[in-house]
Design an enzyme around this catalytic site. Structure first.
Site, short mmCIF file in Angstrom:
data_model
loop_
_atom_site.label_atom_id
_atom_site.label_comp_id
_atom_site.label_asym_id
_atom_site.label_seq_id
_atom_site.Cartn_x
_atom_site.Cartn_y
_atom_site.Cartn_z
N SER A 10 -5.82 -4.11 3.14
CA SER A 10 -6.75 -3.67 2.26
C SER A 10 -7.93 -3.57 2.57
O SER A 10 -8.74 -4.72 2.91
CB SER A 10 -6.56 -4.64 1.05
OG SER A 10 -7.50 -4.65 0.18
N HIS A 35 -4.48 0.39 2.85
CA HIS A 35 -4.50 0.20 1.34
C HIS A 35 -6.12 0.40 0.96
O HIS A 35 -6.73 -0.37 1.58
CB HIS A 35 -3.85 -1.15 1.08
CG HIS A 35 -3.86 -1.53 -0.36
ND1 HIS A 35 -2.85 -0.88 -1.28
CD2 HIS A 35 -4.68 -2.08 -1.25
CE1 HIS A 35 -2.93 -1.42 -2.51
NE2 HIS A 35 -4.05 -2.20 -2.42
N ASP A 37 -8.64 0.09 -2.37
CA ASP A 37 -8.74 -0.41 -3.48
C ASP A 37 -9.85 0.56 -4.34
O ASP A 37 -11.07 0.33 -3.97
CB ASP A 37 -9.06 -1.96 -3.56
CG ASP A 37 -7.75 -2.61 -3.28
OD1 ASP A 37 -6.53 -2.36 -4.10
OD2 ASP A 37 -7.74 -3.36 -2.17
N MET A 39 -12.24 0.78 -7.57
CA MET A 39 -12.35 0.27 -8.88
C MET A 39 -13.56 0.67 -9.50
O MET A 39 -14.59 0.98 -8.74
CB MET A 39 -12.63 -1.41 -8.55
CG MET A 39 -11.80 -2.06 -7.71
SD MET A 39 -12.14 -3.67 -7.51
CE MET A 39 -10.72 -4.38 -6.30
N HIS A 69 -4.91 2.81 -4.16
CA HIS A 69 -4.65 1.92 -5.65
C HIS A 69 -5.78 2.07 -6.50
O HIS A 69 -6.73 1.43 -6.34
CB HIS A 69 -4.53 0.40 -4.99
CG HIS A 69 -4.35 -0.46 -6.26
ND1 HIS A 69 -4.43 -1.68 -5.97
CD2 HIS A 69 -4.01 -0.28 -7.52
CE1 HIS A 69 -4.11 -2.34 -7.08
NE2 HIS A 69 -3.78 -1.67 -8.11
N MET A 71 -7.54 1.50 -9.67
CA MET A 71 -7.76 0.51 -10.84
C MET A 71 -8.95 1.26 -11.54
O MET A 71 -10.03 0.79 -11.50
CB MET A 71 -8.18 -0.81 -10.31
CG MET A 71 -7.04 -1.43 -9.62
SD MET A 71 -7.52 -2.86 -8.52
CE MET A 71 -8.01 -2.19 -6.89
N MET A 140 1.15 -6.51 -8.98
CA MET A 140 -0.01 -7.22 -8.60
C MET A 140 0.35 -8.74 -8.45
O MET A 140 0.90 -9.31 -9.65
CB MET A 140 -1.16 -7.14 -9.81
CG MET A 140 -1.59 -5.68 -9.59
SD MET A 140 -2.58 -5.52 -8.10
CE MET A 140 -3.95 -6.63 -7.92
N ASP A 178 0.55 -7.31 -3.98
CA ASP A 178 -0.87 -7.17 -3.87
C ASP A 178 -1.70 -8.46 -4.16
O ASP A 178 -1.62 -8.50 -5.56
CB ASP A 178 -1.39 -5.80 -4.41
CG ASP A 178 -2.76 -5.55 -4.01
OD1 ASP A 178 -3.40 -6.34 -3.17
OD2 ASP A 178 -3.34 -4.34 -4.31
C1 DX5 Z 1 -7.42 -6.82 -5.88
C2 DX5 Z 1 -6.73 -5.68 -4.97
C3 DX5 Z 1 -6.24 -6.51 -3.58
C4 DX5 Z 1 -7.09 -7.14 -2.70
C5 DX5 Z 1 -6.09 -8.09 -1.95
O1 DX5 Z 1 -7.64 -5.88 -7.13
O2 DX5 Z 1 -5.81 -4.67 -5.41
O3 DX5 Z 1 -5.50 -5.33 -2.84
O4 DX5 Z 1 -7.98 -6.52 -2.13
O5 DX5 Z 1 -7.13 -8.97 -1.47
P1 DX5 Z 1 -6.69 -10.27 -0.77
O6 DX5 Z 1 -5.43 -10.14 0.29
O7 DX5 Z 1 -7.74 -10.88 -0.11
O8 DX5 Z 1 -5.95 -11.16 -2.10
ZN ZN Z 2 -4.77 -3.14 -4.13
#
Ligand code: DX5
Ligand code: ZN
Length: 222
Positions: A10, A35, A37, A39, A69, A71, A140, A178
């Site tokens: 990620s 991956h 993320d 946000m 991903h 969010m 999640m 994740d």
């Molecule tokens: C959280 C993300 C994850 C996050 C995972 O909202 O979706 O992908 O980056 O990070 P670690 O592996 O550090 O928990």
């Molecule tokens: Zn994620």
């Protein structure tokens, strides 16, 4: 039925001042998926990046499969923008769209793999009528919004329940986990039926990346 166990670093935990190099380095280190993320400081209390970053990574020669991903809410327009920018997989949260079926259909209409991301408290009934629209389900294992959190134990049973749903369906749906995945937790989520492991901190905070990914794969064997 096994489709292989994949590691998906990620980028949330990468050094963003050198993002292109970081992506190239984890791709060279032997991961199957990158991956990303996304946000929006609305659906989750954090803000990251938009589709132009995916486009920039493609333009600098990154050919690795990109798993975005989202969010973010609303999400339909953004999903299309990421698809056009070069994403390969697009996941959305059911709470982020009023019309889950339509959102998933739109992602596939753009030639991308469609996924539904389930928060720790999201009930599995959201899967009831859309399984045939899914290429992957992302469970999640922490609340979304931040990297570096600890895995929530109750989500392990949820991973097992999703695996049962997939098996009953007979569909070739991948099961991602994740959040809080590291050398200590990866084997347990694998036993519950996960087959794609999103890992942020446990890869990017422990270079060299090939060794970090190697340790995760070794932990998976136990
Ligand atoms: C959280 C993300 C994850 C996050 C995972 O909202 O979706 O992908 O980056 O990070 P670690 O592996 O550090 O928990
Ligand atoms: Zn994620």
């Amino acid at each position: 039925m096994t489709m292989g166990r994949w590691i998906a670093p990620s980028l949330l935990a990468a050094d963003w001042s050198r993002l292109g190099e970081e992506v190239a380095a984890v791709a060279a280190a032997g991961c199957e998926l990158i991956h990303i993320d996304v946000m929006d400081h609305h659906y989750v209390p954090n803000l990251t990046l938009g589709p132009q970053v995916v486009r920039a990574l493609r333009r600098c020669g990154i050919t690795a499969t990109m798993d975005c991903h989202l969010m973010a809410s609303p999400v339909d327009d953004l999903a299309i923008a990421f698809a056009k920018a070069g994403a390969d997989w697009v996941s959305v949260h059911p709470e982020a769209t009023l019309h889950v079926d339509r959102t998933l259909a739109v992602i596939r209409e753009h030639g991308k793999k469609a996924g539904l991301a389930l928060n720790p408290a999201t009930p599995l009934c959201v899967l009831d009528h859309v399984l045939d629209r899914l290429d992957h389900i992302l469970v999640m294992t922490v609340n979304p919004g931040f990297g570096g959190q600890s895995l929530i134990e109750a989500t392990l049973r949820k991973v097992a329940a999703v695996r049962r749903r997939i098996q009953e369906s007979g569909l070739p749906i991948r099961l991602q986990v994740d959040g809080g995945i590291n050398e200590q937790t990866i084997a347990r989520v694998a036993q519950m039926g996960a087959d794609i492991f999103v890992v942020g901190s446990a890869v990017f905070q422990h270079p060299p990346y090939d060794e970090a990914i190697g340790r995760l794969r070794a932990a998976l064997e136990h």
